[in-house]
Write a protein that holds these residues in place. Sequence first.
Motif, PDB file in Angstrom:
ATOM      1  N   THR A 815      47.537  82.475  62.646  1.00  0.00           N
ATOM      2  CA  THR A 815      46.244  81.806  62.541  1.00  0.00           C
ATOM      3  C   THR A 815      45.355  82.116  63.742  1.00  0.00           C
ATOM      4  N   MET A 816      45.929  82.155  64.940  1.00  0.00           N
ATOM      5  CA  MET A 816      45.136  82.438  66.129  1.00  0.00           C
ATOM      6  C   MET A 816      44.539  83.838  66.063  1.00  0.00           C
ATOM      7  N   MET A 817      45.319  84.787  65.549  1.00  0.00           N
ATOM      8  CA  MET A 817      44.794  86.141  65.403  1.00  0.00           C
ATOM      9  C   MET A 817      43.678  86.182  64.367  1.00  0.00           C
ATOM     10  N   MET A 818      43.882  85.460  63.251  1.00  0.00           N
ATOM     11  CA  MET A 818      42.842  85.402  62.222  1.00  0.00           C
ATOM     12  C   MET A 818      41.547  84.822  62.784  1.00  0.00           C
ATOM     13  N   ARG A 819      41.649  83.777  63.576  1.00  0.00           N
ATOM     14  CA  ARG A 819      40.453  83.164  64.154  1.00  0.00           C
ATOM     15  C   ARG A 819      39.740  84.129  65.099  1.00  0.00           C
ATOM     16  N   SER A 820      40.506  84.939  65.811  1.00  0.00           N
ATOM     17  CA  SER A 820      39.899  85.855  66.786  1.00  0.00           C
ATOM     18  C   SER A 820      39.125  86.987  66.125  1.00  0.00           C
ATOM     19  N   ILE A 821      39.486  87.351  64.882  1.00  0.00           N
ATOM     20  CA  ILE A 821      38.798  88.459  64.219  1.00  0.00           C
ATOM     21  C   ILE A 821      37.724  87.979  63.250  1.00  0.00           C
ATOM     22  N   THR A 822      37.585  86.684  63.084  1.00  0.00           N
ATOM     23  CA  THR A 822      36.657  86.134  62.096  1.00  0.00           C
ATOM     24  C   THR A 822      35.249  86.022  62.681  1.00  0.00           C
ATOM     25  N   ARG A 823      34.285  86.404  61.863  1.00  0.00           N
ATOM     26  CA  ARG A 823      32.873  86.232  62.219  1.00  0.00           C
ATOM     27  C   ARG A 823      32.266  85.141  61.341  1.00  0.00           C
ATOM     28  N   TYR A 824      31.181  84.540  61.832  1.00  0.00           N
ATOM     29  CA  TYR A 824      30.567  83.414  61.131  1.00  0.00           C
ATOM     30  C   TYR A 824      29.087  83.685  60.893  1.00  0.00           C
ATOM     31  N   LYS A 825      28.634  83.223  59.747  1.00  0.00           N
ATOM     32  CA  LYS A 825      27.223  83.319  59.403  1.00  0.00           C
ATOM     33  C   LYS A 825      26.760  81.951  58.894  1.00  0.00           C
ATOM     34  N   GLY A 826      25.888  81.305  59.648  1.00  0.00           N
ATOM     35  CA  GLY A 826      25.440  79.961  59.299  1.00  0.00           C
ATOM     36  C   GLY A 826      26.317  78.875  59.859  1.00  0.00           C
ATOM     37  N   PHE A 827      27.446  79.232  60.404  1.00  0.00           N
ATOM     38  CA  PHE A 827      28.360  78.284  61.023  1.00  0.00           C
ATOM     39  C   PHE A 827      28.553  78.640  62.494  1.00  0.00           C
ATOM     40  N   GLU A 828      29.000  77.669  63.236  1.00  0.00           N
ATOM     41  CA  GLU A 828      29.498  77.884  64.591  1.00  0.00           C
ATOM     42  C   GLU A 828      31.014  77.695  64.568  1.00  0.00           C
ATOM     43  N   HIS A 871      38.549  92.799  58.455  1.00  0.00           N
ATOM     44  CA  HIS A 871      37.214  92.235  58.646  1.00  0.00           C
ATOM     45  C   HIS A 871      37.125  90.957  57.806  1.00  0.00           C
ATOM     46  N   PHE A 872      37.021  89.829  58.469  1.00  0.00           N
ATOM     47  CA  PHE A 872      37.031  88.533  57.787  1.00  0.00           C
ATOM     48  C   PHE A 872      35.781  87.771  58.205  1.00  0.00           C
ATOM     49  N   LYS A 873      35.099  87.180  57.231  1.00  0.00           N
ATOM     50  CA  LYS A 873      33.823  86.527  57.506  1.00  0.00           C
ATOM     51  C   LYS A 873      33.740  85.212  56.741  1.00  0.00           C
ATOM     52  N   ILE A 874      33.195  84.176  57.366  1.00  0.00           N
ATOM     53  CA  ILE A 874      32.963  82.876  56.732  1.00  0.00           C
ATOM     54  C   ILE A 874      31.469  82.578  56.810  1.00  0.00           C
ATOM     55  N   SER A 875      30.848  82.315  55.649  1.00  0.00           N
ATOM     56  CA  SER A 875      29.403  82.084  55.584  1.00  0.00           C
ATOM     57  C   SER A 875      29.120  80.713  54.974  1.00  0.00           C
ATOM     58  N   ARG A 876      27.961  80.193  55.283  1.00  0.00           N
ATOM     59  CA  ARG A 876      27.516  78.919  54.743  1.00  0.00           C
ATOM     60  C   ARG A 876      26.748  79.170  53.444  1.00  0.00           C
ATOM     61  N   SER A 899      30.564  75.347  51.679  1.00  0.00           N
ATOM     62  CA  SER A 899      29.457  74.394  51.764  1.00  0.00           C
ATOM     63  C   SER A 899      29.755  73.355  52.835  1.00  0.00           C
ATOM     64  N   ASP A 900      28.775  72.463  53.064  1.00  0.00           N
ATOM     65  CA  ASP A 900      28.982  71.353  54.001  1.00  0.00           C
ATOM     66  C   ASP A 900      29.594  70.180  53.237  1.00  0.00           C
ATOM     67  N   TYR A 901      30.904  70.066  53.335  1.00  0.00           N
ATOM     68  CA  TYR A 901      31.600  69.014  52.605  1.00  0.00           C
ATOM     69  C   TYR A 901      31.609  67.714  53.421  1.00  0.00           C
ATOM     70  N   GLU A 902      31.726  66.598  52.678  1.00  0.00           N
ATOM     71  CA  GLU A 902      31.643  65.279  53.309  1.00  0.00           C
ATOM     72  C   GLU A 902      32.916  64.930  54.086  1.00  0.00           C
ATOM     73  N   SER A 903      34.059  65.365  53.557  1.00  0.00           N
ATOM     74  CA  SER A 903      35.324  64.998  54.199  1.00  0.00           C
ATOM     75  C   SER A 903      36.315  66.151  54.093  1.00  0.00           C
ATOM     76  N   GLU A 904      37.361  66.074  54.890  1.00  0.00           N
ATOM     77  CA  GLU A 904      38.401  67.112  54.866  1.00  0.00           C
ATOM     78  C   GLU A 904      39.189  67.053  53.566  1.00  0.00           C
ATOM     79  N   VAL A 905      39.355  65.846  52.995  1.00  0.00           N
ATOM     80  CA  VAL A 905      40.068  65.722  51.723  1.00  0.00           C
ATOM     81  C   VAL A 905      39.311  66.446  50.618  1.00  0.00           C
ATOM     82  N   GLU A 906      37.995  66.264  50.577  1.00  0.00           N
ATOM     83  CA  GLU A 906      37.181  66.962  49.571  1.00  0.00           C
ATOM     84  C   GLU A 906      37.278  68.473  49.762  1.00  0.00           C
ATOM     85  N   PHE A 907      37.242  68.902  51.012  1.00  0.00           N
ATOM     86  CA  PHE A 907      37.333  70.339  51.288  1.00  0.00           C
ATOM     87  C   PHE A 907      38.660  70.922  50.785  1.00  0.00           C
TER      88      PHE A 907
END
Length: 924
Positions: A815-828, A871-876, A899-907
């Motif tokens: 997971t740490m490696m996945m996070r290091s290679i991931t880029r974000y668009k619309g998210f921080e 190449h892994f990307k997460i977009s809003r 999307s912007d979900y209300e809770s972690e359970v919904e996500f």
Amino acid sequence: MAQKGYTTPCEQRHSGWFSRIVRKKQSSSSQKRSPSLRQKNGPIWHEANNSDLNPLSLNQKSSLRRRLRQNNTDFHTGVCKCCGTVLRYPSDVPRIRCMVCQTSYMIEENINECVDICENSAVSLPELSLSTLNKYIKDYEDLQSNGKGTFGTEENKLSSLENFLFVSFSSHKCLNQSFKLTQSGNCSYYSANLNFNELHAFYSALQSLPTARPMISLLKAASILLRHPPQENDVQTIRWLLILMELPTLADSLIGTNDQNSQSQTSLDKCTEPELLIKSISYDILKRIIGISAHFDHKCTRYFSHWWSHLPDSLFIRKIEILNLYITFQLTRCINYEIYSSNSISSSSFKNPYATDDINYKKTLRAHFVRPTSKSSDFGLSIRIPLFISLSGRHLATSNETIAERDGNNHSEKLDDDHVVKLKLQQYCDEWHLRTAATVLSLFFCANQTHGKVPEAIFYNNLVDYINVKQDFDSWQFSKNNDKHEKEVAKNNDVSLLMMDYLRAESNSAYLNIVSDDGATLKKPSFTFCRYPFLISLGAKITILEHEAKRKMERKTEEAFIRSVNKKLPFDIYFKIRVRRSFITEDSLRSIKEHRHDFKKSLKIEFVNEPGVDGGGLKKEWFLLLTKELFDPSKKLFSYYNPSNLCYFSISTVNNEELYYLVGAVLGLAIYNSTILDLKLPRALYKKLLGHKVTLDDFTQLDQNAGKGLKKLLLLENVEELSIYFEVSFKDVEGQLITHELISNGSNVLVNDTNKYEYVERYLNFFLSDICKSRFDSFQRGFYNVVGGNALSLFTPKEIEQILIGDSNEGAIDTMMMRSITRYKGFESNDKVISWFWHYFDSCVPEVQKKILFFVTGTYRLPATGLPSLHFKISRISAEKGCSRLPTSHTCFNELCLSDYESEVEFRNKMEIAINNCEGFELE
């Protein structure tokens, strides 16, 4: 270079009692060397003093040529046994010297080497062994504790130890008789008869002494011996080279010689004088050992390779690392000289061959390395080269983030691939150090291929990725095809072909930079890394494969355009396949048969009645569905073996050659279009594709039960008691029992201890080749119609398997490696939705992680080069609060949309619905 308080090997050779012995031998030998010629014309090629160690002046050379012309002296040619330089010399000289590597050779067979002390009967050598060395060391310790010693004063005692080592290691005959496992035995194909444990203990005892002088004497003697190598090139007389290969100071001479900071002092500068001298001499020894080993005859290289294959894995890997480190050092030297020549007014000093080939070459340059400040430069080098090198020649820090941090730039800035190219072909193609080291390393690679001691990736040298691999490949391809083309020109005698040659030379000369001195013809480079592909990493090979594929695609596009202009018809630059999901095999076969000449075009897929533009995702979907159907057991094209769960060509009388051609073409298209497939094919298939011989281990991987039985058969004695005959019985895909004779009248030929090896070989050939020959030929024809080219020959069967099916990654994804290679668009990276996703991903079992990977990328597998190259990307999707859309993905770009979900359970609920209930390009 000479150090204060110490003498160089050349100076040591002419000092003290040893100098008197040498002069005595030279004077006795000079009487046999054409005295009339020496009296008439003076020194010609060799003198009794050190004229063989210093280059001749211009006047001396001119005088030599004039005298040789007057005497009508014949000239001979030969090859230097160290660097491979072609030597031309008069036929009547006793000694010659290579002006490139400074190695001297005796020409007349009746002249012995002046440095071999064993030939002098006045000198008696003690036995070179650990016990003899311990006697000297013990006496030296007694001298220090009691003030007495067998040899008198401490200086005399130390001098005796130094003389013992110097004389012993100056003689190849003495070394050949030392450190034997059995005194009466000789070298054989299976053993060098060398006691490595005693040899290592010998060197360790020397290094443990409180003074470095004995080790320096040993190294000086070894350097002199290698500068004047013996003429013998026989298996029984090369053990001395193995003994010198085990010197523990060889690897140390290359460690810590690269600048990590141009403003800081290098580790070499911090060395004491004895340490620096040891490093300098050890480097000279190492390069000569590699050079001489690279020029052995075929028999000696076979013996060397087989001896190394029986080394313990630790020693085997250690030698591979030293050779890789040596290659890394030479490449770094080329890089630094190129930087210096591009940033200094005069670069004449580094062109001097006597100044460049030295461990202290940076001091010779007398310059600070001012790297360019731009991303690219005219000489193809980048400021962003991280030269942080480990013992194995691999980089410790190569990521874009590390480089950006070092340069003070933004971490998010990515380097353009065009600026990753570092070193051009002309800057290393004539380096004999690289050629000889790669040649020796190829012997280790052959030994490893036969015995499978270590993974193939051990041989990769990642600094090779910092050369222009595309240019290197084009040059290698040019040299490889040039001979064949010249034969065609001579055969056809076509003037138009000569004109094509001229135009090709004009276009290639600027790119390849391999023009001859007269500028009229292209010259073949003496060294390219593609000649030794085991040095090139899998990522660089994939780059070469994609480069060749792109060139072919562009060529096909140009041909289609020209054809359309001539015929005034529209043209398509893509290879388009239009299929229906329910008839994917039939539609794909029809499209491939109708467009056999369009394989080299870029592939585009269209599913009937489905929206979507193929940016890569539709292509992945087509490959997945088609291979799933073709390899389905119900199709009866392939049979699955238990318990390996691997598949191979089915045994059937039904003619399905078109479908096997389709399978081969699909696998070729997958490689050609950089698409990973989920297949379970045995190693034997990949070996047969590349023309390699299959082995019993390959068969055992496919059919474990039968393979283990054959291995036991080879180990048994009195095999005839088992009543096995040269015939086999098997069932075809329909379940019918078939009996086949492996040889003529095989049902009456009993297997015994003599012919059991033939039986096993015929058994393997029958089940892996003979019984499926027509089906494999169709499969191979379809495969090579797509990817047939020189780039494929750079890969090993294991590497072909990796780029075709990727990394299976049986365990959990890091997971740490996945996070290091991931880029974000619309998210921080610290947004709550992103935190929920990574918490969910980390808590999933490996099977669910693969489902997520498949949902985003279209495949369950990682790229062949591992997770860092993904190449892994997460977009809003939407910034509106309360948006409850299901997660979607763009498999073309490996992009997950949230999307912007209300809770972690919904996500979590939305993610589980998305990854478990989707196929194709819309939810079902």
